[in-house]
Design a protein around this motif. Structure first.
Motif, PDB file in Angstrom:
ATOM      1  N   GLU A   1     -19.588 -10.711   3.916  1.00  0.00           N
ATOM      2  CA  GLU A   1     -18.203 -10.229   3.889  1.00  0.00           C
ATOM      3  C   GLU A   1     -17.270 -11.313   4.399  1.00  0.00           C
ATOM      4  N   GLY A   2     -16.054 -11.330   3.894  1.00  0.00           N
ATOM      5  CA  GLY A   2     -15.010 -12.201   4.422  1.00  0.00           C
ATOM      6  C   GLY A   2     -15.098 -13.628   3.932  1.00  0.00           C
ATOM      7  N   ARG A   3     -14.540 -14.515   4.761  1.00  0.00           N
ATOM      8  CA  ARG A   3     -14.580 -15.951   4.474  1.00  0.00           C
ATOM      9  C   ARG A   3     -14.581 -16.684   5.810  1.00  0.00           C
ATOM     10  N   ALA A   4     -15.008 -17.924   5.781  1.00  0.00           N
ATOM     11  CA  ALA A   4     -15.135 -18.689   7.020  1.00  0.00           C
ATOM     12  C   ALA A   4     -15.177 -20.174   6.701  1.00  0.00           C
ATOM     13  N   ILE A   5     -15.130 -20.972   7.745  1.00  0.00           N
ATOM     14  CA  ILE A   5     -15.382 -22.401   7.639  1.00  0.00           C
ATOM     15  C   ILE A   5     -16.745 -22.638   8.283  1.00  0.00           C
ATOM     16  N   ARG A   6     -17.652 -23.230   7.533  1.00  0.00           N
ATOM     17  CA  ARG A   6     -18.997 -23.553   8.014  1.00  0.00           C
ATOM     18  C   ARG A   6     -18.992 -25.038   8.367  1.00  0.00           C
ATOM     19  N   PHE A   7     -19.283 -25.344   9.624  1.00  0.00           N
ATOM     20  CA  PHE A   7     -19.416 -26.735  10.045  1.00  0.00           C
ATOM     21  C   PHE A   7     -20.893 -27.090   9.966  1.00  0.00           C
ATOM     22  N   GLN A   8     -21.207 -28.114   9.201  1.00  0.00           N
ATOM     23  CA  GLN A   8     -22.600 -28.525   9.004  1.00  0.00           C
ATOM     24  C   GLN A   8     -22.627 -30.039   8.856  1.00  0.00           C
ATOM     25  N   GLY A   9     -23.408 -30.698   9.716  1.00  0.00           N
ATOM     26  CA  GLY A   9     -23.371 -32.153   9.747  1.00  0.00           C
ATOM     27  C   GLY A   9     -21.976 -32.572  10.180  1.00  0.00           C
ATOM     28  N   ASP A  10     -21.367 -33.482   9.447  1.00  0.00           N
ATOM     29  CA  ASP A  10     -20.007 -33.906   9.777  1.00  0.00           C
ATOM     30  C   ASP A  10     -18.984 -33.341   8.797  1.00  0.00           C
ATOM     31  N   GLU A  11     -19.328 -32.215   8.137  1.00  0.00           N
ATOM     32  CA  GLU A  11     -18.438 -31.616   7.148  1.00  0.00           C
ATOM     33  C   GLU A  11     -18.007 -30.210   7.546  1.00  0.00           C
ATOM     34  N   ALA A  12     -16.783 -29.849   7.177  1.00  0.00           N
ATOM     35  CA  ALA A  12     -16.259 -28.489   7.296  1.00  0.00           C
ATOM     36  C   ALA A  12     -16.176 -27.932   5.878  1.00  0.00           C
ATOM     37  N   ILE A  13     -16.941 -26.881   5.596  1.00  0.00           N
ATOM     38  CA  ILE A  13     -17.061 -26.367   4.234  1.00  0.00           C
ATOM     39  C   ILE A  13     -16.618 -24.907   4.212  1.00  0.00           C
ATOM     40  N   GLU A  14     -15.655 -24.582   3.345  1.00  0.00           N
ATOM     41  CA  GLU A  14     -15.194 -23.204   3.226  1.00  0.00           C
ATOM     42  C   GLU A  14     -16.254 -22.373   2.512  1.00  0.00           C
ATOM     43  N   VAL A  15     -16.562 -21.211   3.068  1.00  0.00           N
ATOM     44  CA  VAL A  15     -17.505 -20.283   2.440  1.00  0.00           C
ATOM     45  C   VAL A  15     -16.823 -18.932   2.276  1.00  0.00           C
ATOM     46  N   ARG A  16     -17.185 -18.263   1.203  1.00  0.00           N
ATOM     47  CA  ARG A  16     -16.613 -16.951   0.878  1.00  0.00           C
ATOM     48  C   ARG A  16     -17.736 -15.953   0.625  1.00  0.00           C
ATOM     49  N   LYS A  17     -17.384 -14.696   0.604  1.00  0.00           N
ATOM     50  CA  LYS A  17     -18.336 -13.617   0.349  1.00  0.00           C
ATOM     51  C   LYS A  17     -19.222 -13.971  -0.843  1.00  0.00           C
ATOM     52  N   GLY A  18     -20.526 -13.875  -0.634  1.00  0.00           N
ATOM     53  CA  GLY A  18     -21.496 -14.170  -1.689  1.00  0.00           C
ATOM     54  C   GLY A  18     -22.056 -15.574  -1.659  1.00  0.00           C
ATOM     55  N   ASP A  19     -21.427 -16.484  -0.923  1.00  0.00           N
ATOM     56  CA  ASP A  19     -21.949 -17.848  -0.820  1.00  0.00           C
ATOM     57  C   ASP A  19     -23.186 -17.856   0.074  1.00  0.00           C
ATOM     58  N   PHE A  20     -24.133 -18.738  -0.241  1.00  0.00           N
ATOM     59  CA  PHE A  20     -25.270 -18.943   0.662  1.00  0.00           C
ATOM     60  C   PHE A  20     -25.608 -20.411   0.712  1.00  0.00           C
ATOM     61  N   TRP A  21     -26.307 -20.830   1.763  1.00  0.00           N
ATOM     62  CA  TRP A  21     -26.528 -22.248   2.024  1.00  0.00           C
ATOM     63  C   TRP A  21     -27.823 -22.456   2.777  1.00  0.00           C
ATOM     64  N   ARG A  22     -28.269 -23.713   2.733  1.00  0.00           N
ATOM     65  CA  ARG A  22     -29.460 -24.157   3.464  1.00  0.00           C
ATOM     66  C   ARG A  22     -29.020 -25.190   4.492  1.00  0.00           C
ATOM     67  N   THR A  23     -29.539 -25.069   5.698  1.00  0.00           N
ATOM     68  CA  THR A  23     -29.305 -26.056   6.733  1.00  0.00           C
ATOM     69  C   THR A  23     -30.651 -26.687   7.057  1.00  0.00           C
ATOM     70  N   PRO A  24     -30.847 -27.958   6.721  1.00  0.00           N
ATOM     71  CA  PRO A  24     -32.123 -28.617   7.056  1.00  0.00           C
ATOM     72  C   PRO A  24     -32.328 -28.672   8.570  1.00  0.00           C
ATOM     73  N   GLY A  25     -33.566 -28.726   9.008  1.00  0.00           N
ATOM     74  CA  GLY A  25     -33.868 -28.864  10.424  1.00  0.00           C
ATOM     75  C   GLY A  25     -33.201 -30.102  11.004  1.00  0.00           C
ATOM     76  N   GLY A  26     -32.714 -29.995  12.239  1.00  0.00           N
ATOM     77  CA  GLY A  26     -32.119 -31.119  12.930  1.00  0.00           C
ATOM     78  C   GLY A  26     -30.660 -31.396  12.602  1.00  0.00           C
ATOM     79  N   VAL A  27     -30.073 -30.686  11.629  1.00  0.00           N
ATOM     80  CA  VAL A  27     -28.677 -30.916  11.256  1.00  0.00           C
ATOM     81  C   VAL A  27     -27.780 -30.044  12.129  1.00  0.00           C
TER      82      VAL A  27
END
Length: 92
Positions: free
Chosen positions: A63-89
């Motif tokens: 639900e909703g929307r957010a900013i996902r900080f991963q590594g050195d990037e800020a990535i906008e995510v919205r309802k239905g988005d999914f992602w993988r975060t590798p170990g150590g990141v």
């Protein structure tokens, strides 16, 4: 163990191991032998804490929307988005 014990509901707010990760950021953790599921709730305008761990992690925004900080990037995510975060990141 009965296989019935392996089933859970996202709507059961009393289920899982409850933890507060940061002000306005809570999780319910469901741990297995080789994997775990964290059901995270984020209040409007709340911010997580940058962290990392050796395990790979997947996330989905239900639900909703957010900013996902991963590594050195800020990535906008919205309802239905999914992602993988590798170990150590680093991520939040």
């Amino acid at each position: 163990m009965s296989q019935r014990e392996e089933f859970h509901s996202l709507t059961d707010t009393a289920a899982g191991l409850f933890r507060e990760l940061a002000p306005g950021v809570t999780t319910r953790i469901f741990a297995g032998e080789q994997a775990m599921l964290s059901v995270v709730e984020i209040a409007p305008n709340a911010e997580g804490v940058m962290h990392h761990h050796p395990e790979e992690q997947w996330g989905v925004l239900l639900e909703g929307r957010a900013i996902r900080f991963q590594g050195d990037e800020a990535i906008e995510v919205r309802k239905g988005d999914f992602w993988r975060t590798p170990g150590g990141v680093p991520h939040t």
